[in-house]
Each structure stands twice: as structure tokens, then as C-alpha cells.
Design an enzyme around this catalytic site. Structure first.
Site, short mmCIF file in Angstrom:
data_model
loop_
_atom_site.label_atom_id
_atom_site.label_comp_id
_atom_site.label_asym_id
_atom_site.label_seq_id
_atom_site.Cartn_x
_atom_site.Cartn_y
_atom_site.Cartn_z
N GLU A 198 8.94 6.69 9.34
CA GLU A 198 8.89 7.50 8.26
C GLU A 198 8.97 9.11 8.20
OE1 GLU A 198 5.17 7.05 5.67
OE2 GLU A 198 5.15 5.00 5.84
N CYS A 244 3.18 -6.79 2.38
CA CYS A 244 2.02 -6.08 3.26
C CYS A 244 1.33 -7.02 3.91
CB CYS A 244 1.35 -5.05 2.15
SG CYS A 244 0.03 -4.19 3.03
N SER A 259 0.67 -1.13 0.00
CA SER A 259 0.00 0.20 0.05
C SER A 259 0.77 1.12 -0.08
CB SER A 259 -1.03 -0.10 1.23
OG SER A 259 -0.19 -0.08 2.45
N HIS A 264 7.97 -2.25 7.67
CA HIS A 264 8.57 -1.18 8.20
C HIS A 264 9.77 -1.41 9.33
CE1 HIS A 264 5.47 1.54 6.21
NE2 HIS A 264 6.16 2.64 6.50
#
Lengths: 264, 264
Positions: free
Chosen positions: B151, B72, B10, B186
Site C-alpha cells: 500500500e 477478504c 474492508s 493484497h
């Protein structure tokens, strides 16, 4: 799916792979075939190895197994491609899983493979790794003293183990490797000692343990896993009566094993 | 086989999986799709996630990819089975490889999964592990602070990282676990810090790294590996212009990336 997994080796070595499958996948049933009559395979021609391996694989398929593991580096090197082409069920070997794990684990792209003379000379790990990742340098080291030592009677003496490792692995520590592959199904019996020998900065990979992981991968994608504890009894077949097989199997699997002698 | 591997996420998280595929399988080409327009998926219904994921997968298949990686955890949980049934090429997710590695790695059968709230609530790792090995106890811990922190702009400050780990992983060290799964793509950015936090007796597994290994396994058995260095350029597609995507991609892959914006 309730069918068993067929595990093949020329002798007892593949029992370390069977043991790992039992540990990782306790829902699954194993049918093991040890071709003790024709053991060892290392001094045979490729054609002979294909013939013997094919005969045992056919026996296991006739027993209804849903996949086959060639739990033997020699049989994998000689017969895997032939058998994958011949039969419809999934057939995996021990070399490719070990090679893939080495590729994943190495950070400096220097890998050492320990194996029998046959495996070291065949360069089968070098070829598999090179096919996938040609940036990795592979060293091979034959350790012919390991198998007779591991199969010898009684518990393995700590001091004797240290000595045999020192002699066999001489000069391998200074190759700059960060990963060692146990490229023989007997060697996991010495895994802790080999890890101690190399120290914590070098990872030691057991091809058999990686093969058990890939059994799960293959069953997963083929949707062939046995999902509930509803399994049958593990079975052990050998091609010739062998007290040695029963003794070692009972010791390594930690329960009384009496293999059935079959003519194939 | 010269065709690319399609990698879908995504957003940017799946880039850690792409990076691992590049490292382990340098012969292979990657086509990456980041559905940044609809990111994040965690607050969407299963039907919506299937619709968005299917659209991106179809786009990649039309580009000629030989296999798909759903890089994902959310898309894997919601859409993997549906897509495997719908398309003929191999499609793998990140959950199953991480689950299988955890099963292989744990010695005391106690595993902790770190993930987003969605992943933790979905119990998707628990279910996968239970299906294969019901003797293993799985704990889940949501770490909602990790993704925005990872991020955020600039290099991750060591002290700030320590603090966020301390807050998020509070009380997980005393669960008796010996294995931790990074169940969000992540988290590998913090892998070394998480390893330091838990100490050397606890193994930390990255699901993305294991997915890259299983890409190799699947390509190997399907005989779809690219064997020579004859690859094409990696390509990156996104569903909406995003400076953030290009910045993070360039940083994580250590080269200038400008993704192509496509409408699908």
C-alpha cells in the site's frame, strides 16, 4: 453427506474424470456408469443422445447419488440443459469447467480446443466461452486418431505417440494461442506428451480435471461434501459385457475393476 | 441477467478480486464496497466482523446485486457461513476457491498458505482443505510486512521487493511444498515476484483469481450470467472519505476511480 457422486460416460473416457475426482476428493464415493452398449455417441442424433443419457442418469439417481457429472463432451453438448431442467440434484458437464478454466488461464485471449469431430463441429466450447467472455478467440481442432490410439492395447509407445501428435496437431502451434483445452475425456492420457509438444509457454487444460474441481465447488456451496473418510466402495456399471472396459478401467485406475453389467 | 455483482472488502485488497472478475467476465458489472472506516478487520472480534460485513452486504443487496463476493480472507473466515444462511442470493468467499485450487494443483500434497497474522492464526485454509482432502499437509506463514509495503506510495521498487520477500519467506522453500496459496487479497500485486522467488517447480495460486473463476461457476449453474455486452458502469462505495482508496483503486484498475462515500 455420505451419498455417492454419479459419473456418466458413453464408455471409458469418463474414467479420467472419475480418477481426478478420486484424487482431489478422496472422501467421496463414485458410482460410474459406462453406456458401452451404445458407444460411441458421436454418430447419434441429439434426441438419441438425450434418451440414452437420461436413462443412465435416472439409473444413477435411483441408486441414491447426490450429484451427477456428465463426463463426456458429447453428452454434455447434447443433454446437459435438458437434464438440469428435469432433475433436482446438481448436474454438471465437462465443457463448462474447461471453458471457465481457459478463460481464467489465457492471457492473450487465444485458445485452442482439441476434441473429437463431433465436439469440434458442435463448437460447444466456442459458444460457452463466447457467452462468458466474447473477447476470446477460440480455435477448434478435431483429432480423430487420438481415441483409437489411446484405447489400443498395451502401453503407449513414446515414438508412436510423438508421431501421432505431430500429424494431428500440425499447424496448431502457429495460431498464436497460449492455452490448449483437452476437450475429450480420453486426451488426459496424453497430457504430458501434449504439454511437451507445445512447450512450456502454452498451458494445457484438462476439462475432466476442471470438472472434478467444479464437483468440489458445487458440493461446497450446496453443503453436500463428505467430510470424513467414511466412504463406501466405488461402483462401476456398464450396459453390456465388455472386457475392454474392465481392462482399461483397471489400467487407468490402477486397480482390478470388474464392472457390473446392468440392463436399463 | 443484467444485475451487478457485489464485491466487498474492508479496504482496497478486494480490488484485486474485482480486477480479476473484470478480466475474466467482461460482460459483468461490479458494485464494490470498501469499509475503509472500519479497516483493518484483523484486530476485531468475530461478532464485530459479522456486524460490519453484514451491514455492507445488506447495502449491496439493496442496490440489487445478484451475488456477493466476500473479497477478504478475514471476512470470509468470520462471516461467510452466517451470511450464506441469512440471505437468499449466492454469497462466496475467497478462502474456499483458493483451497479448492490448491487441492487440484498439488501433486505431492504439501501446500503453503501465505496470509496476514489473522489468517495464519485462524488456520482457515487448513480447515477447508482438511474438510475436502485430509491427505494434504498445509503450512501457514504470516507475512505482516506485505500489506503496508504494497500500500505504500509509488511503484514498488524491485530491489526492496526482493528484500522483503527474502525476509518474509525465509525457510519456506525447504518445506517440500509444490504449491503456494496467496491467502490475502493484497498479495497478487507481488505475484510475479513471489513466483520468481520460488522458481518454476512451485505453483503460486491467487485466491482472488480463483474466486473470480468461482463467480463464473456459480453464475453458470444458477443461470445468472450476463451474456451480452450490455453492462452498466462499475460503481465504488466507501464508508469514509479516503484519498488512499481512490489512489490505489485508480492505480490497480488502471483508470480514474472516485468512490462514493456512503453512510450505512
Amino acid at each position: 453427506m455420505n451419498n455417492a457422486i454419479g459419473v456418466f460416460d458413453s464408455g471409458v473416457g469418463g474414467l479420467t474424470v472419475a480418477r481426478e475426482i478420486m484424487r482431489q476428493l478422496p472422501n467421496e464415493t463414485i458410482y460410474y456408469f459406462g453406456d458401452v452398449k451404445n458407444c460411441p455417441y458421436g454418430d447419434k442424433t441429439k434426441e438419441e443422445i438425450i434418451k440414452y443419457t437420461d436413462r443412465a442418469v435416472k439409473f444413477l439417481i435411483d441408486k441414491g447419488v447426490k450429484m451427477i457429472v456428465l463426463a463426456c463432451n458429447t453428452a454434455t453438448a447434447a443433454a446437459l440443459d435438458y437434464l438440469q431442467d428435469k432433475y433436482d440434484i446438481p448436474i454438471i458437464g465437462v465443457v463448462q469447467p474447461g471453458a471457465r478454466r481457459a478463460i481464467q488461464a489465457t492471457e492473450n485471449n487465444k485458445v485452442l480446443v482439441l476434441g473429437t469431430k463431433f465436439t469440434a463441429n458442435s463448437k460447444v466450447y466456442d459458444i460457452e466461452i463466447e457467452n462468458i467472455n466474447s473477447e476470446i478467440l477460440v480455435f477448434d481442432k478435431a483429432c480423430p486418431a487420438f481415441v483409437p490410439f489411446i484405447e489400443s492395447e498395451g502401453n503407449l509407445d513414446k515414438e508412436a505417440t510423438k508421431n501421432i501428435l505431430k500429424e494431428s496437431l500440425n499447424n496448431t502451434s502457429n495460431l498464436g494461442i497460449d492455452t490448449v483445452v483437452l476437450g475429450c475425456t480420453h486426451y488426459p492420457i496424453l497430457k504430458k506428451d501434449i504439454e511437451e509438444y507445445y512447450g512450456s509457454s502454452i498451458k494445457v487444460i484438462s476439462s475432466g480435471r476442471e470438472a472434478a474441481r467444479e464437483v468440489s465447488t458445487v458440493l461446497g456451496y450446496a453443503k453436500l461434501h463428505q467430510k470424513k473418510l467414511n466412504k463406501k466402495e466405488h461402483k462401476f456399471y456398464i450396459s453390456e459385457a465388455s472386457e475392454n472396459f474392465n481392462n482399461i478401467a483397471s489400467k487407468w485406475l490402477n486397480k482390478e475393476i470388474t464392472a457390473e453389467v446392468v440392463e436399463i
